[in-house]
Write a protein that holds these residues in place. Structure first.
Motif, mmCIF file in Angstrom:
data_model
loop_
_atom_site.group_PDB
_atom_site.id
_atom_site.type_symbol
_atom_site.label_atom_id
_atom_site.label_comp_id
_atom_site.label_asym_id
_atom_site.label_seq_id
_atom_site.Cartn_x
_atom_site.Cartn_y
_atom_site.Cartn_z
ATOM 1 N N MET A 156 39.482 -89.130 149.498
ATOM 2 C CA MET A 156 39.924 -88.563 148.228
ATOM 3 C C MET A 156 38.904 -87.515 147.826
ATOM 4 N N ARG A 157 39.305 -86.616 146.959
ATOM 5 C CA ARG A 157 38.325 -85.691 146.419
ATOM 6 C C ARG A 157 37.370 -86.484 145.530
ATOM 7 N N ARG B 130 38.194 -88.797 139.441
ATOM 8 C CA ARG B 130 39.297 -88.236 140.234
ATOM 9 C C ARG B 130 39.728 -89.027 141.453
ATOM 10 N N CYS B 131 38.914 -89.924 141.972
ATOM 11 C CA CYS B 131 39.309 -90.581 143.223
ATOM 12 C C CYS B 131 40.028 -91.902 142.987
ATOM 13 N N GLU C 264 43.746 -78.817 140.460
ATOM 14 C CA GLU C 264 42.522 -78.732 141.251
ATOM 15 C C GLU C 264 41.737 -80.044 141.270
ATOM 16 N N TYR C 265 41.954 -80.789 140.225
ATOM 17 C CA TYR C 265 41.172 -82.004 139.977
ATOM 18 C C TYR C 265 41.162 -82.954 141.178
ATOM 19 N N THR C 266 42.315 -83.108 141.819
ATOM 20 C CA THR C 266 42.400 -84.054 142.944
ATOM 21 C C THR C 266 42.629 -83.363 144.285
ATOM 22 N N ARG C 267 42.715 -82.018 144.279
ATOM 23 C CA ARG C 267 43.049 -81.339 145.539
ATOM 24 C C ARG C 267 41.872 -81.340 146.502
ATOM 25 N N MET C 268 42.138 -81.778 147.719
ATOM 26 C CA MET C 268 41.059 -81.888 148.698
ATOM 27 C C MET C 268 40.893 -80.585 149.469
#
Lengths: 276, 333
Positions: A238-239, A249-250, B267-271
C-alpha cells in the motif's frame, strides 16, 4: 551527526549504500549499512522506510540481511525508485524501521513450506526463505515456485540456480511467461505451473507474493489443490508515509498495513474489506 | 470554584500570556479559530463554536520534522529541538475535548508515540467552555458528549450572563489558575447555567454493526455522486489526522515536513506503480464515513465523529453526516 533519532519514529537514521546488484533490467538490490553497522535487525517479512533525503521516502520490504547490512530489492517504478537506480555505491540514504508484523514464524514451525512468487514479489518471500534455510531444523520441506515474464526478469538468479539448491530438502521450480532462444526451462504462468506440480496441502503453509493478477489466480489454484484459507499467507503493498499507523493512508478497513500487516493469512484477508 | 467577569477575561488571558502562548477563539477575517492571543484580537470566546477545530495546536497544518544538507563529503541530518513552549488552549467545547481523546488514541497508542504531537500535548493546559446554546448543526449528544461538561480537560469553564465560572479539574489546571489567583474570585454555591440542548438529533445505536455489512452496498455510489472531493470536511474535522510527508529543497539543503492530507484526494492512496485501491470518490467517501463510524470504533473503541457539525456546515454540496447516518440505518442490506 544525529542525536536522539531513536526517540522519534519518523526521523530516519543516515546510512550508506555499500553495494548495488543489478538483478534484472529494472530491479536492483541495495546493501545498506550505517556507521554503527546494520541499521536494525528485522524479522522476515518486515519493512523499511528508505529515503534519498532530497528526493523522497518510501516503504520497501527487506529481502535479506547480512551481519552488517540490510538488503532491499527495488523495482524502478516512480520518482524515488528511479533516483535510487541512478545512485552509486557510497550514496547516503535515510533509513528507518523495522515496520510491520513479518511472517507468522510460530504458525509455520514444523510445517512444510511452499513459496510461490512472481517477479519482484520474490523480494519479501526471499527474507523468509533465507530465514528458514538458516533455521532448517524448525521447518519441514521447502519448495520454491517462482516465475517472471522473461528469463531476463528473473530476480536473485544466484539463489535460484545455486544457493537454494544447497539447502537441505529444498526444491526450486522456475518458470517464465515466455522464454528466449537460450531458455530451456519451463514456460508458462505461475498458477498453471503450480497446478502442474501439485504440491500437497498436507501439513503445509503456502506463502505467496507477486503481481495482483498472479496472486488472484494462485489463490484459486491453491484452493483447487486443497489448501485452506488459514494455510495461505500473503504480503500486501500500500502507499505509506509514516509507517507507524498514524498517517492514515494504508488502511484496509480498521487495519493499517504498515503496522498490522503487511503479512496476512487468506483467512484474515477474507474478513477485511476488499480494498487493496 | 472561581469566578471572573466577562469584561476581565482579556486581563486573565494577558496574565497567562506572560508565561505561555495562549490560544483562544478569535475572529480572523470572518473565520473563528483558536489563535494566539496578543491582547489586541477580537475574542469570539463563548460565541458558538470556532469554524476551525483546535487540532492544529497539537498537529499543525505543516510541521518541519528535520533538516538536512546533502553534500558529497558528508550528508547531515538535523533533528528539531524539543518543543518546550507552554501552551494554554482556552475555550474548547465538549465536542473538541472528545476529539483530543481520539487524537491521543491515534498519535500516542498502538505501539508508537508520535513525538511531535506528544510534546505539544504535554505542554498544553486545556480549558473547556461549556455550551449554553447549541448551533443548528450541533449533534454532540448523539455520541454521549455532555455539552455542559467536557471530558479529559484541565479546567472547565461555564459562561453566565456576565461572568465565567472556572473550575480546575487536574493538577495542571490547578497550577495555572494559582498563577493568576488575583484575577479569580473564589465563589461558593454558584448555580451552573443550563447546558445547551442540541436540536439536531441522530441515533447512532448499531451504526457500526450495520456498516460492517455495507462495504459493497450500492449506497456509496449514490451518496458520493455530488461530492466535489474538495476535502473541506476533512480539514475542518477535529478528528481527521491523516498527513503527508514531503520535502522541500533549496539547493543542497532542505527540510522534511509533514502536512495535513485528506482521504478525499486520489493521490492519497495512489502507489508509484499506478495502482490505486481507492480510485474514485465512491471509495474515498466510503472510507471517510467508515473511518469515523466503523474503523475508529473498531480500533479504538469510540466513535470518530464528535458531532461538532463543522463538516455539514461547510460542505459546498451539503453532504450531511447526520443524514448519511439516518440513511444508512434505513437502507436494506
Amino acid at each position: 551527526m544525529v542525536d536522539a533519532v531513536s526517540s522519534n519514529p519518523l526521523v530516519p537514521e543516515l546510512g550508506k549504500i555499500i553495494k548495488i546488484i543489478q538483478e534484472t533490467p529494472d530491479v536492483k538490490t541495495f546493501h545498506i549499512t550505517t556507521d554503527k553497522g546494520k541499521p536494525f535487525t528485522p524479522m522476515p517479512g518486515q519493512l523499511a522506510m528508505l529515503s534519498l533525503l532530497d528526493v523522497g521516502e518510501a516503504m520497501f520490504s527487506i529481502t535479506s540481511q547480512g551481519p552488517e547490512y540490510l538488503e532491499i530489492a527495488i523495482k524502478k517504478v516512480g520518482t524515488l525508485t528511479e533516483a535510487l537506480h541512478e545512485a552509486e555505491e557510497g550514496q547516503t540514504v535515510g533509513i528507518r524501521g523495522p515496520y510491520g508484523n513479518g511472517f507468522p514464524l510460530d504458525m509455520m514451525k514444523g510445517k512444510n513450506l511452499l513459496f510461490i512468487a512472481g517477479g519482484i514479489g520474490l523480494a519479501p518471500v526471499r527474507s523468509l526463505i533465507n530465514y528458514c534455510a538458516e533455521h532448517r531444523e524448525d521447518y519441514g520441506n521447502m519448495w520454491i515456485i517462482y516465475g517472471s515474464r522473461s528469463p531476463a526478469d528473473l530476480c536473485f538468479k544466484e539463489d535460484l540456480t545455486y544457493n537454494w539448491f544447497k539447502v537441505e530438502n529444498c526444491r526450486v521450480n522456475v518458470t517464465v511467461d515466455r522464454g528466449d532462444e537460450n531458455w530451456n526451462g519451463h514456460e508458462g504462468f505461475v498458477p498453471a505451473y503450480l497446478e502442474e506440480l501439485k504440491p500437497s496441502p498436507e501439513n503445509c503453509v503456502a506463502v505467496t507474493c507477486g503481481p495482483p493478477i498472479m496472486i488472484k489466480f494462485v489463490l484459486q489454484s491453491l484452493e483447487k489443490l486443497g489448501f485452506k484459507d488459514d494455510q495461505i499467507v500473503t504480503t500486501l503493498e500500500m502507499r505509506m508515509k509514516c509507517g507507524v499507523g498514524k498517517c492514515g493512508r494504508c488502511n484496509i478497513g480498521s487495519h493499517y498495513v504498515c503496522l498490522d500487516g503487511p503479512v496476512f493469512t487468506l483467512e484474515q484477508l477474507k474478513k477485511m474489506p476488499n480494498e487493496y | 470554584m472561581l469566578k471572573i467577569k466577562q469584561t476581565e477575561m482579556p486581563q486573565l488571558l494577558n496574565a497567562w500570556a506572560q508565561k505561555s502562548r495562549v490560544f483562544v477563539p478569535q475572529d480572523r477575517g470572518g473565520v473563528s479559530a483558536f489563535l494566539p492571543w496578543d491582547g489586541k484580537g477580537t475574542l469570539t470566546l463563548g460565541k458558538g463554536n470556532t469554524l476551525e477545530p483546535p487540532k492544529d495546536i497539537f498537529f499543525p497544518r505543516t510541521e518541519t520534522m528535520y533538516r538536512y544538507q546533502v553534500a558529497e563529503a558528508a550528508t547531515t541530518l538535523e533533528t528539531m529541538p524539543p518543543q518546550k513552549e507552554q501552551h494554554v488552549l482556552v475555550g474548547i467545547r465538549s465536542c473538541d475535548a472528545r476529539s483530543l481523546e481520539i487524537m491521543d488514541d491515534v498519535f500516542l497508542t498502538k505501539g508508537y508515540e508520535d513525538e511531535f504531537y506528544r510534546q505539544k500535548r504535554e505542554n498544553t493546559v486545556v480549558i473547556a467552555l461549556a455550551c449554553n446554546e447549541a448551533l443548528p448543526t450541533c449533534f454532540c449528544t448523539a455520541f454521549e458528549i455532555d455539552p455542559g461538561r467536557a471530558e479529559g480537560v484541565d479546567v472547565q469553564m461555564w459562561m453566565t450572563s456576565d461572568s465565567y465560572l472556572v473550575e480546575a479539574i487536574t493538577d495542571k489546571g490547578e497550577e495555572l489558575l494559582k498563577q493568576t489567583s488575583e484575577l479569580l474570585t473564589p465563589v461558593e454555591n454558584e448555580t451552573l447555567p443550563d447546558a445547551a440542548k442540541p436540536t439536531l438529533k441522530v441515533d447512532v445505536e448499531g451504526i457500526t454493526e450495520k456498516l460492517q455489512q455495507m462495504f459493497e452496498h450500492l449506497y456509496w455510489a449514490e451518496v458520493s455522486r455530488k461530492c466535489l472531493g474538495c476535502g473541506a470536511c476533512t480539514y475542518l474535522c477535529p478528528t481527521c489526522h491523516c498527513f503527508d510527508i514531503q520535502s522541500e529543497n533549496r539547493g543542497s539543503s532542505g527540510f522534511k515536513f509533514r502536512c495535513w492530507d485528506s482521504c478525499m484526494f486520489s493521490e492519497y492512496t495512489r502507489m508509484a506503480g499506478g495502482h490505486n485501491p481507492r480510485p474514485s470518490k465512491k471509495e474515498r467517501m466510503r472510507n471517510r464515513f467508515l473511518h469515523k463510524l466503523q474503523y475508529i470504533p473498531e480500533r479504538y473503541g469510540k466513535y470518530g465523529c464528535v458531532g461538532c457539525g463543522r463538516c455539514l456546515d461547510r460542505c459546498p454540496v451539503n453532504v450531511d453526516i447526520t443524514r448519511v447516518i439516518r440513511e444508512i440505518k434505513e437502507v436494506t442490506l
